[in-house]
Design a protein around this motif. Structure first.
Motif, short mmCIF file in Angstrom:
data_model
loop_
_atom_site.label_atom_id
_atom_site.label_comp_id
_atom_site.label_asym_id
_atom_site.label_seq_id
_atom_site.Cartn_x
_atom_site.Cartn_y
_atom_site.Cartn_z
N VAL A 248 5.16 -7.29 -3.50
CA VAL A 248 5.37 -5.84 -3.49
C VAL A 248 5.67 -5.34 -4.90
O VAL A 248 5.07 -4.37 -5.38
CB VAL A 248 6.51 -5.45 -2.52
N GLN A 249 6.59 -6.01 -5.60
CA GLN A 249 7.00 -5.57 -6.94
C GLN A 249 5.83 -5.56 -7.93
O GLN A 249 5.71 -4.66 -8.77
CB GLN A 249 8.11 -6.47 -7.48
N SER A 250 4.97 -6.55 -7.84
CA SER A 250 3.88 -6.68 -8.81
C SER A 250 2.86 -5.56 -8.69
O SER A 250 2.05 -5.34 -9.59
CB SER A 250 3.17 -8.03 -8.62
N ASN A 251 2.88 -4.86 -7.57
CA ASN A 251 1.93 -3.78 -7.32
C ASN A 251 2.40 -2.44 -7.89
O ASN A 251 1.69 -1.44 -7.80
CB ASN A 251 1.72 -3.67 -5.81
N LEU A 252 3.61 -2.43 -8.49
CA LEU A 252 4.21 -1.18 -8.96
C LEU A 252 4.31 -1.17 -10.48
O LEU A 252 4.67 -2.18 -11.09
CB LEU A 252 5.61 -1.02 -8.36
N PRO A 253 4.04 -0.03 -11.13
CA PRO A 253 4.18 0.06 -12.57
C PRO A 253 5.62 -0.13 -13.03
O PRO A 253 5.89 -0.74 -14.07
CB PRO A 253 3.70 1.47 -12.91
N ILE A 254 6.55 0.41 -12.24
CA ILE A 254 7.98 0.24 -12.52
C ILE A 254 8.61 -0.44 -11.31
O ILE A 254 8.70 0.15 -10.23
CB ILE A 254 8.68 1.59 -12.79
N PRO A 255 9.04 -1.70 -11.44
CA PRO A 255 9.62 -2.41 -10.29
C PRO A 255 10.86 -1.72 -9.73
O PRO A 255 11.59 -1.04 -10.46
CB PRO A 255 9.97 -3.79 -10.86
N THR B 70 0.82 -1.22 0.00
CA THR B 70 0.00 0.00 0.00
C THR B 70 0.85 1.27 0.00
O THR B 70 0.60 2.21 -0.76
CB THR B 70 -0.94 0.00 1.21
N LEU B 71 1.89 1.28 0.83
CA LEU B 71 2.75 2.46 0.89
C LEU B 71 3.56 2.63 -0.40
O LEU B 71 3.73 3.76 -0.88
CB LEU B 71 3.69 2.36 2.10
N ALA B 72 4.06 1.53 -0.93
CA ALA B 72 4.82 1.62 -2.19
C ALA B 72 3.92 2.13 -3.31
O ALA B 72 4.35 2.96 -4.13
CB ALA B 72 5.41 0.26 -2.53
N ARG B 73 2.71 1.64 -3.34
CA ARG B 73 1.76 2.09 -4.37
C ARG B 73 1.44 3.58 -4.20
O ARG B 73 1.34 4.33 -5.18
CB ARG B 73 0.47 1.27 -4.26
N LEU B 74 1.31 4.01 -2.95
CA LEU B 74 1.04 5.43 -2.67
C LEU B 74 2.17 6.31 -3.19
O LEU B 74 1.93 7.35 -3.82
CB LEU B 74 0.86 5.64 -1.16
N PHE B 75 3.41 5.90 -2.93
CA PHE B 75 4.57 6.65 -3.44
C PHE B 75 4.47 6.80 -4.96
O PHE B 75 4.63 7.90 -5.51
CB PHE B 75 5.87 5.93 -3.07
N GLU B 76 4.23 5.68 -5.64
CA GLU B 76 4.17 5.69 -7.10
C GLU B 76 3.02 6.57 -7.60
O GLU B 76 3.18 7.35 -8.55
CB GLU B 76 4.03 4.27 -7.63
N GLU B 77 1.85 6.44 -6.99
CA GLU B 77 0.69 7.18 -7.45
C GLU B 77 0.84 8.69 -7.22
O GLU B 77 0.22 9.49 -7.94
CB GLU B 77 -0.57 6.66 -6.75
N ARG B 78 1.66 9.07 -6.24
CA ARG B 78 1.90 10.49 -5.97
C ARG B 78 3.15 11.00 -6.69
O ARG B 78 3.62 12.11 -6.43
CB ARG B 78 2.02 10.74 -4.46
N GLY B 79 3.68 10.20 -7.60
CA GLY B 79 4.79 10.64 -8.42
C GLY B 79 6.15 10.60 -7.76
O GLY B 79 7.10 11.23 -8.24
N VAL B 80 6.27 9.87 -6.65
CA VAL B 80 7.56 9.72 -5.98
C VAL B 80 8.29 8.52 -6.56
O VAL B 80 7.71 7.43 -6.68
CB VAL B 80 7.37 9.53 -4.45
#
Length: 385
Positions: free
Chosen positions: A270-277, A224-234
């Motif tokens: 965790v990796q599968s939840n991110l657009p860019i691993p 959830t936190l990793a996805r949040l970072f990605e969705e907020r452009g971090v």
């Protein structure tokens, strides 16, 4: 007797036995450890639940199935303090150390039977005190498939220790031989392996797996936190997740050679939840150590480092503390009810929706909100799996 599960074995109207069977989900468990203890305690803790919300469950009624409909009919273990005991007693036997939240668990009339040891016990565990480790029963292993068949079990829930690759596959085959659906709560890749998928499809038996994802555990928080970072452009630069605990699972994982599939399972979740691993070199997820006095308490230390606007650093650290085994019990109850629905609908092979929602390494990965909606669609009959 059917105890509280259906109240009576047949539906009665005005005191007349109609001969119509009440709803019942007959399941078996392989491994009567802490997770099994929490699951069985939960059946009685919530036995009268008819409506409202229950922490850890998607719904009180899941496709028409309530908690009271679940009935354990067989159980397997290798520990001398559990084999031969009624399941209601065995769940409280050493080395189990999870929190007791339901002391009143009446007898089931289900004797814990001796399963094969295979690779279920790491050699180093014999060096620890008996009240904290396994004590092997000298009973002869039973024919597991026959016991499952004779008990009428419809579903087998696999709770083998981490690293028990051979044992997990043994119980998967036993489920097939006995005509049972299979729920693989452990990080041995069965529901996501084509050969196993083909076997269960041919027999029209559902399978759910692999590696149970707790209600609110280290993996779901990290995802959830990793996805949040990605969705907020971090941009995530690096991250770690370190876990310590004091139950037999963490003692077992002191043998690093047993951790391969566990590390793969948690990392790919965790990796599968991110657009860019994340660069694999910069992502470390692993059980870290065994701390005996923690018992079934699990501590997670999580850190994510990233770069925001202007390449300015942003870091977050989380310390999560949970009682490990109750954290997955409700999730498994939902999985059992989904498996029963799969049996009712004669679906063979992986149930993709419930696997994606409840497991770390399902056959197909989806973001958690998407997976939950897929399960809702499955319950309503709007998707096959």
């Amino acid at each position: 007797m059917s105890y509280y599960f259906t109240g009576v074995k047949y539906i009665n109207i005005a005191g007349i036995n109609t001969g119509i069977m009440a709803k019942e989900i007959k399941f078996a468990v392989s491994g009567v450890g802490n997770c099994c203890s929490s699951l069985i305690q939960g059946l009685f803790y919530y036995k009268n639940a008819e409506s409202g919300d229950i922490p850890g469950l998607m719904h009180v009624s899941f496709g028409g199935y309530m908690i009271k409909h679940l009935r354990p009919v067989a159980a397997f273990d290798i520990d001398a303090r559990k084999v031969g005991k009624d399941l209601s007693e065995a769940i409280f036997a050493k080395p189990n150390c999870t929190q007791v939240f339901q002391k009143d668990v009446p007898k089931f009339g289900v004797e814990v039977r001796k399963g094969p040891v295979l690779d279920g016990v790491a050699p180093h565990m014999y060096d620890h005190p008996e009240d904290r480790t396994f004590v092997l029963s000298d009973e002869k292993p039973v024919n597991v498939a026959k016991v499952l068949e004779d008990s009428g079990a419809e579903i087998l829930v696999n709770y083998m220790p981490v690293g028990s690759e051979e044992a997990a596959r043994f119980y998967a085959q036993a489920a097939l031989d006995a005509g049972c659906a299979f729920i693989n709560c452990m990080p041995v890749f069965i529901a996501s392996t084509p050969q196993w998928v083909d076997k269960f499809q041919k027999k029209k038996l559902p399978m759910i797996g692999d590696d149970v994802k707790s209600q609110v555990g280290a993996t779901i928080v990290h995802r959830t936190l990793a996805r949040l970072f990605e969705e907020r452009g971090v941009k995530i630069v690096s991250s770690y997740q370190l876990n310590v605990g004091g139950n037999t699972d963490f003692m077992n994982m002191l043998a690093r050679d047993r951790l391969k599939s566990k590390k793969i399972s948690k990392t790919q979740s965790v990796q599968s939840n991110l657009p860019i691993p994340i660069d694999p070199y910069n992502l470390h997820i692993s059980p870290s150590d065994y701390v005996p006095w923690l018992k079934d308490k699990k501590l997670c230390f999580l850190r994510i480092e990233g770069k925001k606007f202007g390449d300015v650093p942003i870091n977050i650290e989380v310390r999560l503390e949970v009682e490990d085994s109750p954290n997955s019990a409700g999730v498994v109850i939902d999985a059992i009810r989904a498996a029963k629905m799969g049996l009712d609908r004669e679906i063979g092979g992986p149930l993709v929706s419930i696997s994606a929602y409840t497991m770390k390494s399902p056959p197909e990965q989806y973001p958690d909100p998407v997976a939950r909606e897929m399960v809702e669609q499955f319950i309503r009959g709007e998707r096959e799996r």
